[in-house]
Design an enzyme around this catalytic site. Structure first.
Site, short mmCIF file in Angstrom:
data_model
loop_
_atom_site.label_atom_id
_atom_site.label_comp_id
_atom_site.label_asym_id
_atom_site.label_seq_id
_atom_site.Cartn_x
_atom_site.Cartn_y
_atom_site.Cartn_z
N CYS A 184 2.36 10.27 4.92
CA CYS A 184 1.62 9.67 3.81
C CYS A 184 1.83 10.35 2.46
CB CYS A 184 0.12 9.70 4.08
SG CYS A 184 -0.33 9.72 5.81
N ARG B 98 4.02 17.45 15.38
CA ARG B 98 2.61 17.67 15.70
C ARG B 98 2.56 18.56 16.92
NH1 ARG B 98 0.38 11.47 15.23
NH2 ARG B 98 1.06 11.14 13.09
N GLN C 120 8.49 8.14 13.14
CA GLN C 120 7.68 6.93 13.10
C GLN C 120 8.31 5.89 12.19
OE1 GLN C 120 4.20 9.07 11.53
NE2 GLN C 120 3.06 8.08 13.16
N ASP D 256 7.08 4.24 9.76
CA ASP D 256 5.82 4.37 9.06
C ASP D 256 5.86 3.66 7.70
OD1 ASP D 256 3.29 5.24 8.66
OD2 ASP D 256 3.80 7.36 8.41
N HIS E 36 3.25 2.69 4.16
CA HIS E 36 1.97 2.74 3.47
C HIS E 36 1.92 1.61 2.47
CE1 HIS E 36 2.37 6.76 5.17
NE2 HIS E 36 1.08 6.60 5.39
N LYS F 62 -9.22 1.64 12.44
CA LYS F 62 -7.85 1.21 12.73
C LYS F 62 -7.80 0.11 13.76
CE LYS F 62 -7.33 4.74 16.25
NZ LYS F 62 -6.47 5.58 17.02
N HIS G 8 -2.17 2.55 6.26
CA HIS G 8 -1.10 3.22 7.00
C HIS G 8 -0.78 2.31 8.18
CE1 HIS G 8 -2.68 7.35 5.67
NE2 HIS G 8 -3.74 6.59 5.55
#
Ligand SMILES: [Zn+2]
Ligand SMILES: [Zn+2]
Length: 638
Positions: free
Chosen positions: A337, A366, A384, A386, A388, A467, A513
């Site tokens: 992010c 992680r 990911q 990913d 935004h 989410k 996200h």
């Protein structure tokens, strides 16, 4: 004799003598009901069928066909397994706990002298069958805490003693069957004879009370079904899952590996696996560009101060890796992010610029506990898909709908069905109640408008917002969490993101996200098992392999190989001086979609004869025809 009233779930009332058992009540209703009942709920409390009913109560019979009934059945099977183990290994083994779980049950044993192995499963199962055939009554007993402690201490069952010592109750219940006794709340079946079909499946280590500071126990996993037929079909499914295990196929197809030297949970992609991943990533880039996303890229490490601004340091620190260079602390990104926020902030934004959709194939790290790592499905470093989305509040609904449609398209391409869940505010979270409500409402209304069914998961949201989780179902009906859509009203606040509205004033954008496939690693793990390694042509790392019949076609086979490669076909060759049947078998093992057989006839006519991995032979075709054939089959995904 006193008569009491027993109210049944349909509202009807039976008058029976006080002290009647649920089983006796069931018999007054019907033999079949009595036969199928495994336990009862008396004024809301689960009890044995043989528990005397002393006063007027509400009674519900629990049938073996219900999930609760099956749990009672399986938990009784766990006692049977412990009974068998104690009969066979006596004082060498101590019993601990044995609950029913999804698809079966387990029992944890402690032993310093004996290590269980799957070779013994037969022996244990046979003993269980013997004890079941003896049709031993399973009898509940209530005793004082102290006498229970004394009993288990005399038997040398120190784990049971610990369990009882931790109980607050004055009285505890025991269940006896033959010479076996276990501390248990119950309820249980009435006799061991009701257990008809069971099977031990695996053995693994487990810490006493799940704490790694405690002793290591041996957990035997097993399953039990009301009928042999159901057990058989379950075991067949389990066997199929084992065959499809992505760790096994990953090794056999030479896709990836893990190395203790590199570190646990860190994937090493071999050429074919890396190619498979690249193909998926290319697919993702195309799909995102088509839908109005911009591709961006952020750095792998960002200053720790920035993670403090975002709230990650406070809320997510224990999962992050840190490094220090020139007395400056950096956090290795666990999420993508932050850089996207900085891109937004890099210039003034107007309402005309919105929505902005920043997409990154972002690699994150992680720290997951070593105990939860599992092949590609749970790793410490992953990438990911990913994105935004930053938009005006009034655009949020439309954006979420767009993401849901995106998910639908992609899942369709891979042949996955899926289910959706919405997760609400967890205990540990940031942001105001008002923000949470607004975000939750936006997700909920998009889901409702989509017309797709969904479930609500109370308190399971991310710490920064609610989410939507999308769980896909694979070919074996197993569920996997992949896509998520998370609303966030907090980060735009923390980073003071603004845009100038049509009114000339500054406004706060909303942030979403979202991932579609989720972690590419995990998604590939799921894909491998879903397809059993038989990847569709468009993502097969090797689409075809050229096989010559004898050495006399080797030169032509080599030419064909080069020509196809230069046309963009992912082609391999096997020109070894081996029998054709042998080479076909090997290519089959590698699950290559097309084997291109080249004999004299093909060489002389400038063709190849494709053989599909299913065993189906196609007509001979020229190289140009084969190229077009492959392109046609793949085109729908481009
Ligand atoms: Zn029990
Ligand atoms: Zn994010």
């Amino acid at each position: 004799m006193d008569v009491i009233q027993v109210e049944l779930p349909d509202g009807s009332v039976k008058e029976v003598p006080a002290g009647s058992t649920p089983l006796e009540v069931a018999r007054t209703i019907g033999e079949r009901l009595a036969r199928e009942a495994v336990a009862a709920r008396l004024d809301g409390q689960m009890v044995d069928l043989t528990r005397p009913i002393e006063k007027s109560s509400r009674l519900e019979l629990i049938s073996l066909a219900s999930p609760e009934g099956l749990d009672v059945y399986r938990h009784s099977a766990a006692h049977l397994m412990a009974h068998a183990v104690k009969s066979l290994f006596g004082d060498d083994v101590q019993v601990t706990i044995g609950p029913a779980i999804e698809n079966g049950f387990y029992y944890d044993f402690f032993s310093e002298k004996h290590t269980f192995s799957p070779e013994e499963f037969d022996t244990i199962e046979n003993k269980m069958a013997e004890l079941a055939a003896a049709d031993l009554p399973i009898v509940r007993e209530e005793v004082s805490r102290d006498s229970a402690i004394r009993l288990f201490r005399e038997m040398g069952e120190s784990y049971k003693v610990q369990l009882i010592e931790d109980l607050p109750n004055e009285m505890v219940s025991l269940y006896r069957q033959g010479d076996f006794v276990d501390l248990c709340r119950g309820p249980h079946l009435t006799t061991t004879g009701r257990l008809k079909a069971f099977k031990l499946t695996s053995v693994a280590g487990a810490y006493w009370r799940g704490n790694e500071k405690n002793a290591m126990l041996q957990r035997i996993y097993a399953t039990a079904f009301p009928e042999k037929k159901a057990l058989k079909s379950y075991l067949a499914k389990l066997e199929e899952a084992r065959k499809r295990d992505h760790r096994k196929l990953g090794r056999e197809l030479d896709l990836f590996s893990f190395s203790e030297e590199a570190g646990a949970g860190l994937v090493i992609w071999h050429p074919k696996g890396a190619l498979l991943r690249t193909l998926l990533e290319d697919f993702e880039r195309r799909e995102h560009l088509k839908r109005g996303y911009d591709i961006v890229m952020g750095p792998q490490i960002l200053r720790t101060d920035l993670w403090k601004t975002s709230g990650h340091y406070e809320n997510y620190r224990e999962n992050m890796y840190f490094t220090e260079v020139d007395e400056q602390s950096y956090g290795i990104k666990p999420m993508n992010c932050l850089a996207h926020m900085l891109i937004y902030k890099s210039r003034m934004r107007s309402y005309r610029d919105l929505p902005l959709r920043f997409f990154e194939l972002g690699t994150v790290h992680r720290h997951e506990k070593s105990g939860v790592l599992h092949g590609l499905l749970r790793v410490r470093g992953f990438t990911q898909d990913d994105a935004h989305i930053l938009c005006a509040p009034e655009q949020l609904d439309g954006e979420i709908k767009g993401v849901l449609a995106f998910v639908q398209d992609v899942m369709g391409i891979f042949g996955f069905e899926y289910e959706m869940e919405i997760s609400t505010r967890p205990e540990k979270s940031i942001g105001s109640d008002e923000d949470w409500e607004r975000a939750t409402d936006a997700l909920m209304s998009a889901l409702k408008d989509s017309g797709l069914p969904f479930e609500i998961n109370e308190g399971d949201g991310a710490f920064y917002g609610p989410k939507i989780d999308i769980k896909l179902k694979d070919a074996l009906d197993r569920k996997w969490q992949c896509a998520t859509i998370q609303c966030d009203f907090t980060l735009p606040e923390r980073f003071d993101l603004t845009y100038v509205g049509s009114d000339g004033e500054k406004h706060r954008p909303v942030m979403v996200h979202r991932v579609i496939l989720g972690a590419i690693e995990r998604f590939i793990g799921v894909l491998i098992e879903h397809y059993a390694g038989n990847f569709p042509l468009w993502i097969s790392p090797v689409q075809a392999t050229v096989l010559n019949v004898t050495d006399s076609q080797a030169e032509y086979a080599e030419e064909a190989y080069r020509a196809l490669r230069s046309e963009g076909i992912r082609v391999a060759k096997d020109l070894r001086n081996e029998k054709l049947g042998f080479k076909i078998r090997e290519a089959q093992m590698e699950k290559v979609p097309y084997m291109l057989v080249v004999g004299d006839k093909e060489r002389d006519s400038g063709t190849v004869t494709p053989r599909h991995r299913s065993g189906k032979n196609l007509e001979p075709m020229t190289l140009t025809e084969f190229v077009r054939f492959v392109q046609d089959e793949c085109r729908q995904y481009h």
